[in-house]
Structures are given as structure tokens and as C-alpha cells.
Design an enzyme around this catalytic site. Structure first.
Site, short mmCIF file in Angstrom:
data_model
loop_
_atom_site.label_atom_id
_atom_site.label_comp_id
_atom_site.label_asym_id
_atom_site.label_seq_id
_atom_site.Cartn_x
_atom_site.Cartn_y
_atom_site.Cartn_z
CE LYS A 1 -12.52 -6.97 5.61
NZ LYS A 1 -11.95 -6.39 4.41
CG HIS B 1 -1.88 -1.07 1.38
ND1 HIS B 1 -1.93 -1.91 2.45
CD2 HIS B 1 -2.90 -1.47 0.57
CE1 HIS B 1 -2.92 -2.79 2.31
NE2 HIS B 1 -3.52 -2.55 1.17
CB SER C 1 -4.04 -6.66 5.23
OG SER C 1 -3.74 -5.44 4.60
NE ARG D 1 -3.30 -7.23 -4.19
CZ ARG D 1 -3.98 -7.87 -3.26
NH1 ARG D 1 -3.36 -8.29 -2.19
NH2 ARG D 1 -5.27 -8.08 -3.39
N1 COA Z 1 -0.32 -4.11 -1.64
C1 COA Z 1 -0.59 -5.06 -0.77
N2 COA Z 1 -1.83 -5.50 -0.51
C2 COA Z 1 -2.84 -4.92 -1.17
C3 COA Z 1 -2.63 -3.91 -2.11
C4 COA Z 1 -1.31 -3.51 -2.34
N3 COA Z 1 -1.00 -2.57 -3.22
N4 COA Z 1 -3.82 -3.54 -2.60
C5 COA Z 1 -4.75 -4.28 -2.00
N5 COA Z 1 -4.16 -5.13 -1.13
C6 COA Z 1 -4.80 -6.15 -0.34
C7 COA Z 1 -5.29 -5.69 0.98
O1 COA Z 1 -4.28 -5.81 1.96
C8 COA Z 1 -6.44 -6.61 1.22
O2 COA Z 1 -5.96 -7.82 1.73
P1 COA Z 1 -6.85 -8.70 2.70
O3 COA Z 1 -8.08 -9.05 1.94
O4 COA Z 1 -5.95 -9.80 2.96
O5 COA Z 1 -7.14 -7.86 3.89
C9 COA Z 1 -7.00 -6.87 -0.15
O6 COA Z 1 -5.96 -6.58 -1.02
C10 COA Z 1 -8.15 -6.00 -0.54
O7 COA Z 1 -8.16 -4.94 0.32
P2 COA Z 1 -8.40 -3.40 0.06
O8 COA Z 1 -7.63 -2.88 -1.07
O9 COA Z 1 -8.22 -2.75 1.37
O10 COA Z 1 -9.81 -3.43 -0.39
P3 COA Z 1 -11.02 -3.85 0.42
O11 COA Z 1 -11.60 -4.94 -0.38
O12 COA Z 1 -10.76 -4.09 1.83
O13 COA Z 1 -11.81 -2.51 0.34
C11 COA Z 1 -12.97 -0.71 -0.70
C12 COA Z 1 -12.15 -1.98 -0.84
C13 COA Z 1 -12.79 -0.04 0.63
C14 COA Z 1 -12.46 0.22 -1.77
C15 COA Z 1 -14.42 -1.11 -0.96
O14 COA Z 1 -14.79 -2.14 -0.09
C16 COA Z 1 -15.38 0.04 -0.79
O15 COA Z 1 -15.38 0.95 -1.56
N6 COA Z 1 -16.19 0.00 0.26
C17 COA Z 1 -17.16 1.06 0.58
C18 COA Z 1 -18.59 0.63 0.28
C19 COA Z 1 -18.88 0.80 -1.18
O16 COA Z 1 -18.79 1.85 -1.75
N7 COA Z 1 -19.28 -0.32 -1.78
C20 COA Z 1 -19.56 -0.37 -3.19
C21 COA Z 1 -18.27 -0.53 -3.93
S1 COA Z 1 -18.55 -0.55 -5.65
#
Ligand code: COA
Length: 175
Positions: A50, A26, A137, A99
Site C-alpha cells: 500500500k 483516531h 485520513s 464511524r
Molecule cells: N476516525 C477517523 N478516521 C477513521 C477512524 C476514526 N475513528 N477509524 C478509521 N478511520 C479511517 C482511516 O483514516 C482510514 O481512512 P482512509 O481509508 O481514508 O485512509 C479508514 O478509516 C480505514 O482505515 P484504518 O482504520 O486505518 O483501517 P485500515 O483499513 O487501513 O487497516 C487493519 C485496517 C490494519 C486493521 C487491517 O488492514 C489489518 O488488520 N491488516 C493486517 C493484515 C490482516 O490481518 N488481514 C486480515 C484482516 S481480517
């Protein structure tokens, strides 16, 4: 013609996620995003449904601490729809890291849904450095919990926080 506020929105990009905890993957995206945009707003999802290891306040505080010397990078918690949050901050750009191919389908769905919700939005995909493509994560938490080293995968401050958190958890479960 774009209004002043819309033009201002072009100056910042929102980088959303759960960041439970933030990893070097990140950090890599944030720093590279900061070379493209004058301001990056890291948006930390507060999702009561969550279960997270770190509270929203902790996740926000850790990221603020990591970037404390970079005023260009701001951190805020958000809840509800990302599209609404981005609009409320008068931004237009969402940055997401891609990724691997496995990320693509989910990311495409989200980008298209966000565009449906707010047609002004653009999602910009960035590839993390190759050394972080395997990182997530959950993996960091799992490896750490099982006694493996996460050195180099998370900022040092996060390694320390993980140690404190797991210590506190094991103390409370043994009492
Ligand atoms: N390097 C390392 N890990 C990464 C990464 C990077 N560059 N990019 C993503 N990840 C990992 C995260 O660590 C996470 O791992 P985990 O599942 O093991 O915890 C995973 O990829 C996805 O996580 P993240 O990028 O934090 O996305 P998320 O799925 O948790 O959240 C949001 C995505 C917050 C953007 C999305 O849920 C959201 O917009 N929520 C709000 C509600 C909403 O609007 N919903 C409709 C969406 S269309």
C-alpha cells in the site's frame, strides 16, 4: 482457569490501523479506549503493497509524539496478520472505531476473520464522537493537498508534518 499471562493480556487493548496520518478521530478513540483499559497498544500497519504518504517510521513517530505524556499508550509497527501480532503481544482485545453504517460490513468481516484465526480474540467497537464521523485520513490528505484547512481535524503536529511533506514533494517535482 486463566493463566497469569492471559489475565495480563486483558489489561491491554490493541488499536490497529494505517494511520496515514492519524486524525483527531483516531485520537478520540485512543483516549476513550484508554479510559477502559490500563494500556492501549496502537499498532501501525506496515504494508509494502500500500503506497502511503508517510513511511511506517514516520507514522509511528508521530503517534508516539502525540502521546508522549501518556505512558499508558504505546505505539508499535506491525506487518503480517493482525491476529498473529495481537497474540504475540499476549493481548485479546482489538479496538476498532465504527464511524457509520458503511463501516459495518467491512468491520464485521474483519472481526469474524480475526476470530477465525484466533478464537481468543474479541473485537470491541467504539463510536467516535459525532464531530469526527465524516473524517478519514484520505479526506484529510485530499483537502490539505487542495489547499483546504484541516485545523481541528488532525493534531497540530500532523498539520505541520503535512505541510512539510507536501512542500518537499512539490520541491522535488519542480526540480
Ligand atoms: N476516525 C477517523 N478516521 C477513521 C477512524 C476514526 N475513528 N477509524 C478509521 N478511520 C479511517 C482511516 O483514516 C482510514 O481512512 P482512509 O481509508 O481514508 O485512509 C479508514 O478509516 C480505514 O482505515 P484504518 O482504520 O486505518 O483501517 P485500515 O483499513 O487501513 O487497516 C487493519 C485496517 C490494519 C486493521 C487491517 O488492514 C489489518 O488488520 N491488516 C493486517 C493484515 C490482516 O490481518 N488481514 C486480515 C484482516 S481480517
Amino acid at each position: 482457569m486463566r493463566t497469569m499471562e492471559q489475565s495480563k493480556g486483558m489489561e491491554q487493548a490493541v488499536y490497529p490501523g494505517s494511520f496515514d496520518p492519524i486524525t483527531n478521530g483516531h485520537v478520540d478513540i485512543i483516549l476513550r479506549g484508554a479510559q477502559l483499559f490500563p494500556r492501549i497498544l496502537v499498532a501501525v500497519l506496515e504494508n509494502p503493497k500500500k503506497a502511503t504518504l508517510f513511511t511506517t517510521d514516520e507514522r509511528v513517530a508521530f503517534i508516539r509524539d502525540i502521546f508522549k505524556d501518556r505512558p499508558q499508550i504505546e505505539v508499535e509497527a506491525f506487518h503480517g496478520l493482525l491476529a498473529d501480532f495481537v497474540r504475540s503481544r499476549r493481548a485479546r482485545i482489538i479496538i476498532r472505531g465504527l464511524r457509520a453504517v458503511s463501516d459495518f460490513e467491512y468491520e464485521m468481516q474483519m472481526a469474524q476473520m480475526n476470530q477465525q484465526l484466533n478464537p481468543d480474540l474479541e473485537t470491541l467497537f467504539m463510536m467516535p464522537s459525532a464531530r469526527y464521523t465524516f473524517l478519514s485520513s484520505s479526506l484529510v490528505k485530499e483537502v490539505f493537498a487542495l489547499g483546504g484547512s484541516v485545523r481541528g481535524l488532525v493534531p497540530e503536529t500532523i498539520e505541520r508534518r503535512l505541510r512539510e511533506k507536501f512542500k518537499a514533494q512539490s520541491e522535488s517535482s519542480s526540480t
